[in-house]
Scaffold this active site. Structure first.
Site, short mmCIF file in Angstrom:
data_model
loop_
_atom_site.label_atom_id
_atom_site.label_comp_id
_atom_site.label_asym_id
_atom_site.label_seq_id
_atom_site.Cartn_x
_atom_site.Cartn_y
_atom_site.Cartn_z
N LYS A 74 0.87 -1.18 0.00
CA LYS A 74 0.00 0.00 0.00
C LYS A 74 0.91 1.23 0.00
CE LYS A 74 -4.18 1.97 1.84
NZ LYS A 74 -3.73 3.36 1.91
N LYS A 130 -3.58 -2.25 7.05
CA LYS A 130 -2.55 -1.26 7.43
C LYS A 130 -1.69 -1.79 8.55
CE LYS A 130 -4.82 2.91 5.91
NZ LYS A 130 -5.01 4.32 6.17
S1 IVH Z 1 -6.36 -0.30 -5.21
C1 IVH Z 1 -10.84 0.00 -6.22
N1 IVH Z 1 -3.85 -0.75 -4.65
O1 IVH Z 1 -4.86 3.45 -1.14
C2 IVH Z 1 -9.46 -0.19 -5.65
N2 IVH Z 1 -4.81 1.28 -3.84
O2 IVH Z 1 -8.32 3.48 -0.75
C3 IVH Z 1 -8.62 1.02 -5.82
N3 IVH Z 1 -3.23 2.71 -2.64
O3 IVH Z 1 -5.89 6.28 -2.04
C4 IVH Z 1 -7.39 1.12 -5.02
N4 IVH Z 1 -1.47 1.41 -2.83
O4 IVH Z 1 -4.35 5.44 -3.93
C5 IVH Z 1 -4.88 0.10 -4.50
N5 IVH Z 1 -1.61 -1.29 -4.26
C6 IVH Z 1 -2.63 -0.44 -4.13
C7 IVH Z 1 -2.51 0.79 -3.45
C8 IVH Z 1 -3.64 1.62 -3.32
C9 IVH Z 1 -1.92 2.56 -2.35
C10 IVH Z 1 -4.03 3.87 -2.19
C11 IVH Z 1 -4.97 4.43 -3.22
C12 IVH Z 1 -6.13 4.96 -2.42
C13 IVH Z 1 -6.10 4.12 -1.19
C14 IVH Z 1 -7.15 3.04 -1.26
#
Ligand code: IVH
Length: 281
Positions: free
Chosen positions: A55, A256
């Site tokens: 993440k 997280k």
């Molecule tokens: S997937 C529908 N994958 O975390 C799914 N999000 O709420 C869309 N983020 O602000 C998100 N790493 O920018 C996804 N490997 C990852 C991610 C990621 C960071 C962030 C994203 C968003 C929040 C998810």
């Protein structure tokens, strides 16, 4: 210098993902149990395959490519409407202005995170100190702040990076479309988009727990900040079957890590007259 950012209505909303509240292995186990229940899987049905990712701790961006050329970059905003930050995003060397390799879809929206590596952040702050300027607080705010500056000169001294993690609108995928999330990321990588190598396909709750602890052990050694890991059902047909609950996909979760804590010494408190005329620390 722009007067303001133009609004961009996302063709496909940029949703967020649910955060698992249990930061221990219970969070991974609960997600797998929920997926199995919602897919109506029998207790003895084979384990579900998950795509596990980092993440990334930065700023979510939608890159729109038409016939392989970057035509627009937008922030997430409220998920429905973001801001047109194309001018700033075009200065990020890692983001291809033109896709390479096999012909891409006529329209390809790539979603991912703009972030700043720790070494690039340290170098920036060293330069700031050398010239007696103010130092930046952390890589995430620096990256997000630079992308959202109307004057793209704010980007010039900041080396930002990008990882793709998903898709927005797609029209005309050439040949057979991938059937897994992993296949999608492999295709994006082949078109020249940066995709993290720290991704794994695992099966069942035990696989999620193992990925989570392997990454947690390496967290401090990674070249950039993460605030957890993300689990996604890998099979796109199963993702479609699971669908969405209000604004969040049922097929993904953010797991997280607990906030990092450090000892610090309080060296003093300065009292001054604040904005309202009162004395404030
Ligand atoms: S997937 C529908 N994958 O975390 C799914 N999000 O709420 C869309 N983020 O602000 C998100 N790493 O920018 C996804 N490997 C990852 C991610 C990621 C960071 C962030 C994203 C968003 C929040 C998810």
């Amino acid at each position: 210098v722009l007067e303001g950012f133009a609004p961009v209505r996302h063709a496909v909303p940029m949703l967020s993902i649910r955060t698992e509240t249990d930061t221990g292995e219970g969070g991974a186990i609960a997600f797998d149990a929920r997926v199995r229940r919602e897919l109506d899987l029998a207790g003895d049905a084979p384990p579900v395959a998950y795509a596990c990712e980092l993440k990334f701790d930065g700023l979510a961006i939608n890159l729109r490519y038409e016939h392989g050329v970057l035509v627009q970059a937008a922030t997430r905003g409220d998920g429905e409407t973001g801001e047109d930050v194309t001018q700033n995003i075009r200065t990020i060397g890692q983001i291809p202005l033109r896709l390479r390799g096999d012909p891409p879809p006529a329209v390809l929206e790539v979603r991912g995170e703009v972030y700043m590596r720790r070494d690039d952040f340290e170098r920036l702050n060293e330069r700031q100190r050398d010239k007696g300027g103010k130092t930046f607080v952390n890589p995430r705010n620096t990256a997000a702040g630079a992308v959202r500056q109307l004057d793209s000169r704010a980007m010039a001294d900041k080396k930002l990076s990008f990882f793709a993690y998903g898709l927005g609108e797609v029209q005309g995928w050439p040949g057979a479309e991938p059937t897994t999330h992993t296949g999608v990321l492999d295709a994006l990588a082949a078109w020249g988009l940066p995709v993290s190598a720290d991704r794994r396909v695992v099966t069942g709750a035990a696989g999620l727990v193992a990925f989570n602890s392997a990454i947690e052990a390496r967290r401090d050694a990674l070249p950039f900040d993460i605030d957890g890991v993300v689990y996604k059902v890998d099979d796109l047909a199963l993702q479609r079957q699971l669908g969405f609950k209000t604004r969040e996909p049922r097929w993904a979760v953010a797991h997280k890590y607990p906030a990092q804590e450090q000892m610090t010494r309080l060296k003093g408190i300065e009292i001054q007259v604040g904005r309202t005329g009162k004395l404030t620390p």
